[in-house]
Design an enzyme around this catalytic site. Sequence first.
Site: not given
Length: 224
Positions: A89-90
């Site tokens: 996840i960014c």
Amino acid sequence: MELSAQVLKRLTRELQDLVANPAEGIRVFINEQNLTDIQAELEGPQGTPFENGVFRMRLTLPADFPASPPKGFFVTKVFHPNVSTTGDICVNVLKRDWTSETTLRHVFMVIRCLLIQPFPDSALNEEAGKLLLEDYDEYDKRARLMTSIHGMCMAKRPTPTPLTTSGANAGGTSSSDTSKKEKEGGTEGASPTLKKAKSDQSKSVAAGGATSTMAKVKKGLKRL
């Protein structure tokens, strides 16, 4: 990984609060054997390609937590610009916006909001990011398809049918187990012909249910 007693106390307090007072659409699970194994299920927000789906994710804590942020991963597959094909996840709350005072509740809420408002400029999934910017209808279609395949499985896990138990019995269940199952099915003392008839009837009902379920899945996918 060894965390200080003070950090473990903070984790315990935050996790217990999340369980007792859950944030909207977020269900957190406590692993009492390992408090650093932090997992949660996020409900797909309504009005998004992820609606009606449930997505499991996890946070992994570094050795110097909370000085450094956790890393976030989606365990359930999701088609999203800010989620890589391997689940990474960014999001800024796990990077430059992180402070040692940031709470787990805030992290989970921000990640769920990411399902509402993606940020294609910092995409980990370039294909999803490009579709979001250039062809939203196709992005929406792909994301909904992934949700129907993976997110719906989390939301509505099928209950194993009695046929599974019967199949295991055929592979070598003890005679005492077989006798118990025969009593429950009303076949104790019945002739081999009657037992076979009841077995055939059970298989027919289970097969009919499976056919009906597949028909519903195919009908849902056609609408996409």
